[in-house]
Structure formats: C-alpha cells, structure tokens
Design an enzyme around this catalytic site. Structure first.
Site: not given
Lengths: 406, 273
Positions: A124, A391, A102
C-alpha cells in the site's frame, strides 16, 4: 542507567505480538483466518533470519552499497543560529536511494520474501514513497510487484506513480472509501487474501498484524543506531531530544528504538494536526483517537461515535492515516515517548523554512517534525542537542506545495 | 453452557445440508433487509447471516464492501442491526440468525455489551471474521455465557494444527472458506474443497458449512453433498445491487431474491430441478 520499566519497554512485544500485554496492550493479530498461516510463516522466517549471519550481512551490504548508508547526521548551523536554542542535527534519510527511510524496510522484507520462496510482492502507499521503495526492491530482486494507492493520493503524488511504473510495478488506483492510505491498505489486504500462497505483502509502516510492527521497527532501527554512533563521534554524548513525524510511525520507531533505554533522551513524535486537532480535519490519532482495532492490530484509532473509522485529513499524503503503529500507542501510554502535533500550515511553513535556511527541501511528512523542532529548540535552550529525523526529501511534494501556496 | 442453542437444534434436526444466505443490514434499506430475511426463511433458508456494515472490512470482497458503503452512506448505525433482529423476532421469525461483524465494531462497543445486545435482540450466533482462533481473547467465554454460538472460520491455507484448534473452539458450526480469497462469486469450486471439508469433519462433530465463492445452484448442490451447510453471500448481495440499480425495489426486489434463494436452497437440499 536503565531501570526495570525501561528494560521492559525495550523487550516488547510479547510472543503473541502484544506491546504491554494481551489484556490491555496493543498489537496482536486481528486478521482473517486466510492470512493467519502467512503471518505465522513470516514470523518463523523472520526469527530465523535475524539469527542468520548470511541474512544480516546481506542486508548490511545492501544498506551500504545500494542505499548509501550510513547517511550523514548534518549539523543545521543556520537553523540553530536562527532559533537561538538547542543545537540541531538532521538525520539525513532524505539522502537514501529513493529519497526516504522506506527503503530500509522494503529491502529487509524483500530478503524475507526471497527466503520464503515467494515471487510476487504487493504494497500500500500513501505519499508513494513506500510504493517507490517497494517497486525498487522488487526490481532489484526480480519480483513481480503491485502497489495499491488511493485515487486522491495518485492525484497528489503523480510523479511517484510514474516512478513506480518506470520501475516495472503495476499501480492500482483505489476508488473506494476516502481514496487515501487506509483504503489502499484495505485493497492490499484483499489482494493478499487471494494471493497469499505466492505473494508477500510488504507493509510499509510499523503497523498491521504481528509480526509486521516488530520487523518493520527492527529494519528501520538502523536509523537510530547510526544516530547514536554519529552523536558519540561528534558530541561525545547522546542527544537531549529526538523529533520525528508519526503517521503509521516507522521512521519515528526506527530512530526511537535504539534510545528507549536512555531515559534522559526525550523522544517526541509529531502527528499531523491538519486544520487543527479540534476540527474534524486532522489525522492526529494519538492525540484524539481511542483504543480500537484496525488493519489487524489493536491500537489507537480515529473513529466516529458508532465505531466506524473516521474521515482523516493531512496535507501530507504519507501521514493521512486514522491509525498508528501499536508500539507508539504503548510508548504513549507508558509515557516513554511524548506525542505532539503540527498543523498543515505549520508544516508548509517548515517546508519552506528548511529549504531557505539549510538548502534542504524536506518531505511534507518530515516538515511536521521540523515544525515542532522549531518550537522545541527554543524551549530546550542553547546547551542542549536536538536531532530531527529528516525522513524523506521533498521533491515529490513540490507540485502540491506550489499549488497550495498559489 | 449445556443448553442446546437454536443453531445446534437446527443442524440436529436437518436431514439435508443447510442453506444459509447472507444479507447486509441496511442495503438497500433496513425495511427491505427485514423483508428479505422473512422471504428467505419462507423460501427454504435454514439459517440466515446478517452482515453489519463497516467502513474497513478487510475480510470481505468488493461486492460486500460496496453494500456496506451503500448502507453507511444512508446513515446506517450499528444499533439498527439489533433493532432489525428484534423486529424480526417480534414478527415471529424462528430461523436462527447469525451476526457477522468486524472485531473493530465489537471492540468499540465492548465485547460484553455487543454480544449481550446481539443475544437480547434475537441473534443466535456471532461470526467475527477478523478474530481468528487463538486471538479471540474472552470472546468464546462471553459468547458461551450469553448462550450465543461463536463461529470460527477455517481457510484452505489453514495448517493441521490450526484446524484442530478451530475445530475445538468453534461452536454452532465451522465456517469453511472455500477459496483462499475474499468473499465473492467464483466460477468453479476449488479442487481441494472436498478433501479439506472431509478433514475438518473428521476432527469434530460440529457441523462444517462452506461459503466464500459459492454462487450458483450447481455449486450449492455440489457443496451440499460434502458439507453440512452452504453459505451464499456475494451472489445475493450483487443481485440486490443490480435490481436496485434497475429500479426494482420493495416487493419486486424481495420476490426476485426470494426466487434466487429458493433455487439455491433447493439445490443445497438435494432437490433436483
């Protein structure tokens, strides 16, 4: 060699943000008028930034010196041996600063925020990874930050809430709707409607109105570019398949995108099947959804017969979303990528499997990719190479998994 | 379409600003919504907006969202908004009705089918707040073919080139959002309101109505002097929720809201109390 269809696939979206054309495609900008100027400004700013060497260099420097990129492509020796199929490599996004992919996106968007002269960011978050990555970028750049998170996810991911607060962000618990990721998106959009003049909304996945799906993909595509280089270095060839989990789909888009023209590389997205795609408790949007409009984009959406957004479920808070990035919808329809699913149980098994075999605790999201790779490695056979996008790391999930395994 | 719609006729015949209340279909129940619409028409509403409950309304504020959830929790189905309009027309209601609906629901049913059902059931215009000018696709063409007005929204953040586009595309009226925010009740009207409404009025002969954040008769009176219409949604929806919570339903609720509508309508119409 790339044929015309392949080249067209890589050249998406069109100028108005549609993947596969406006009439039948996906994406676009289906948002309230109040937000239109902000999306137009963001698009202009992003197009200019992409061509600005100072911007590109600054982002690369942040990737190198703050995130710790490039992260390794680790050969998973014991997993490979155990499965007796394809050679398995893990792309280690879990080793990034903040523990997931991210951060690649939030740093890129933070630079854009500064370029636009805005001083406040909102986001969010589902699992909290994007929230933490946004809070981190906000701390680094000195922005005020507010993160919206569904009440159910606040419960599931208590540690990440504390991390965000420690980083100086405000975390707003969302009590409306299903109290998960989609409701957090609604609230963040609502904040942006009244704060748009001085606030940038750092959307965390390849979703939302144009240009978000494109710019998030571009920031995340550093993952695929590194895999390409590292693969050539280690194996002197491209992999046969790449597997990544898909909620909104940003880690998958990031690793797929640099390989779209290499049609011999199979691109496999793994959706959360929850308790099974034939039950009512899953979030496998591409498997069971239909074309719809959600959060500013035309894409596949899980809806009830009346058009209301369906209740979704996944053991993983980060995949618990009833929509999917529009480019994935397009790649599914063109057949360039294939989409499968893994259940909660399979993901929980894979979570423990990777921990025991490789000494790596994956995020529950990434565990969905591991789960499918266990099947695919055998199917491909020993002379093939498979890359799994790991990830994120699973520290944040340990409490919840411990509770579930009791 | 060269025919003049009921909405256009209404604005052409009004000597004062129009008053346009908003009600959520099915909150607290469909029977009460029908009674509220009839009462509002009798108490001075010149046009009436009916909102279609949706699970993820990004253009609406918390008050309207909560009303959507209340209706959905009671089992509201989209078809019922058409049944509501049909029943109101069969009852003889002449007031123009606007259907405010998310593009998600329109797209799900299909543009042609949704607009067709709206027209057939008695709606005169559509407001699709998440279908901005430039991304409306076939919506303007389909609305025109069915004889429906398609109202576009314009915000304080909208730059001049988009204002021109909105002024050109919007039919019936232009819905000017008075604050850069979501629907809800605000204390004071923003300072840029008058200049922006004036700018829009200079671009088109289509009427300009102001909503989002108008809640009191004082605000309605002020807006009535600068715009062609005053839209009030959240203030009414909030009052309905509070009345229901206090146990006032049915006739009692309808009369109380009717009084509120009358006060707002009188103010918008320039009648001083």
């Amino acid at each position: 060699m790339a044929d015309a269809t392949q080249a067209a696939t890589a050249a998406q979206p069109d100028a108005r943000g549609f993947f596969g054309g406006e009439a039948t495609g996906f994406g676009g900008r289906f948002i309230p008028e109040t937000l239109m100027p902000a999306c137009e400004e963001l698009e202009r700013e992003y197009l200019a930034a992409k061509k600005d060497p100072a911007f590109v260099n600054e982002l690369e420097k942040l990737f190198r010196e703050y995130v710790g990129r490039p992260n390794p492509l680790t050969f998973a020796a014991r997993m490979t041996k155990d499965l007796g199929g394809a050679k398995i490599y893990l792309k280690r996004e879990d080793l990034n600063h903040t523990g997931a992919h991210k951060i690649n996106n939030t740093l890129g968007q933070a630079l854009l925020t500064r370029r636009m002269g805005k001083k406040r960011v909102i986001a969010e978050t589902g699992a909290g990874q994007h929230g933490v990555a946004t809070a981190t970028a906000a701390a680094l750049f000195g922005f005020e930050c507010c993160v919206y998170m569904g009440a159910e996810d606040v419960r599931r991911q208590a540690l990440n809430v504390f991390r965000m607060e420690l980083l100086g962000s405000k975390v707003v618990t969302v009590q409306s709707g299903q109290r998960t990721l989609k409701d957090a998106c609604n609230e963040a959009m609502r904040d942006w409607m009244s704060s748009v003049r001085d606030t940038h909304y750092i959307i965390g996945s390849v979703m939302g109105p144009h240009p978000f799906p494109t710019l998030v993909r571009d920031f995340q595509s550093v993952i695929g570019r590194e895999v390409r280089e590292q693969m050539m270095e280690k194996e002197h060839r491209l992999p046969d398949a790449i597997v990544a989990c898909v909620g909104g789909g940003s880690n998958a888009m990031g690793i797929f995108y640099p390989f779209l023209l290499d049609k011999d590389v199979r691109l496999v997205g793994v959706e959360p099947a929850g308790e099974g795609v034939d039950t009512h408790r899953h979030a496998a949007t591409l498997a069971r959804g239909r074309r719809g409009v959600l959060h500013g984009m035309k894409t596949y959406v899980l809806q009830d017969a009346d058009g209301q957004t369906a209740q979704v479920h996944s053991v993983s808070a980060g995949l618990d979303y009833p929509g999917v990035g529009p480019e994935h919808a397009y790649l599914k329809d063109t057949g360039r990528a294939e989409y499968v699913s893994a259940t909660d149980t399979e993901a929980l098994d894979a979570f423990q499997y990777l921990a025991r075999l490789e000494g790596i605790i994956p995020a529950l999201e990434s565990a969905h990719a591991i789960a499918h790779a266990r099947k695919l490695a055998k199917e491909l056979g020993p002379d093939k190479i498979l890359v799994i996008n790991l990830s994120g790391r699973g520290d944040k999930d340990c409490e919840e998994v411990r509770r579930l395994l009791k | 379409m060269s025919t003049v719609t009921r909405i256009q006729q209404t604005f052409a015949s009004l000597k004062h600003a129009a008053f346009i209340p908003f009600f959520t279909a099915g909150d607290p129940d469909l029977g009460t919504t029908a009674a509220l619409v009839r009462e509002a028409a009798a108490r001075g509403a010149d046009l009436i907006e009916i909102g279609v409950p949706f699970s993820d309304p990004i253009a609406d504020g918390p008050v309207i969202q909560a009303s959507y959830y209340r209706a959905l929790d009671k089992g509201f189905k989209v078809e019922q908004v058409f049944e509501l309009a049909r029943a109101l027309r069969q009852d003889g209601l002449k007031t123009p009705l606007l259907c405010m609906v998310s593009d998600s629901l329109v797209f799900h049913r299909g543009l042609d089918a949704f607009f067709g059902a709206a027209k057939e059931s008695g709606f005169d215009g559509m407001i699709v707040p998440d279908l901005p000018a430039g991304y409306e696709g076939d919506a303007a063409r389909v609305a025109a073919a069915k004889g429906l007005d398609l109202v576009f929204l314009c915000a304080p953040t909208t730059p001049p080139e988009r204002r021109a586009l909105i002024a050109q595309r919007s039919t019936g009226f232009i819905y000017y959002i008075s604050v850069a925010g979501i629907t809800g009740t605000r204390m004071a009207l923003p300072p840029d309101l008058e200049a922006n409404v004036k700018d829009l009025r200079g671009r088109t002969r289509t009427p300009v109505c102001v909503g989002f954040g108008v809640s009191t008769p004082e605000q309605a009176a002020a807006v009535g002097t600068i715009a062609h219409g005053v839209i009030v949604g959240s203030a009414l929806v909030k009052q309905i929720a509070e009345l229901v919570k206090a146990g006032n339903t049915g006739e009692k609720l309808v009369k109380a809201i009717g009084a509120q509508v009358q006060a707002l309508a009188d103010a918008a119409h320039g009648k001083h109390a």
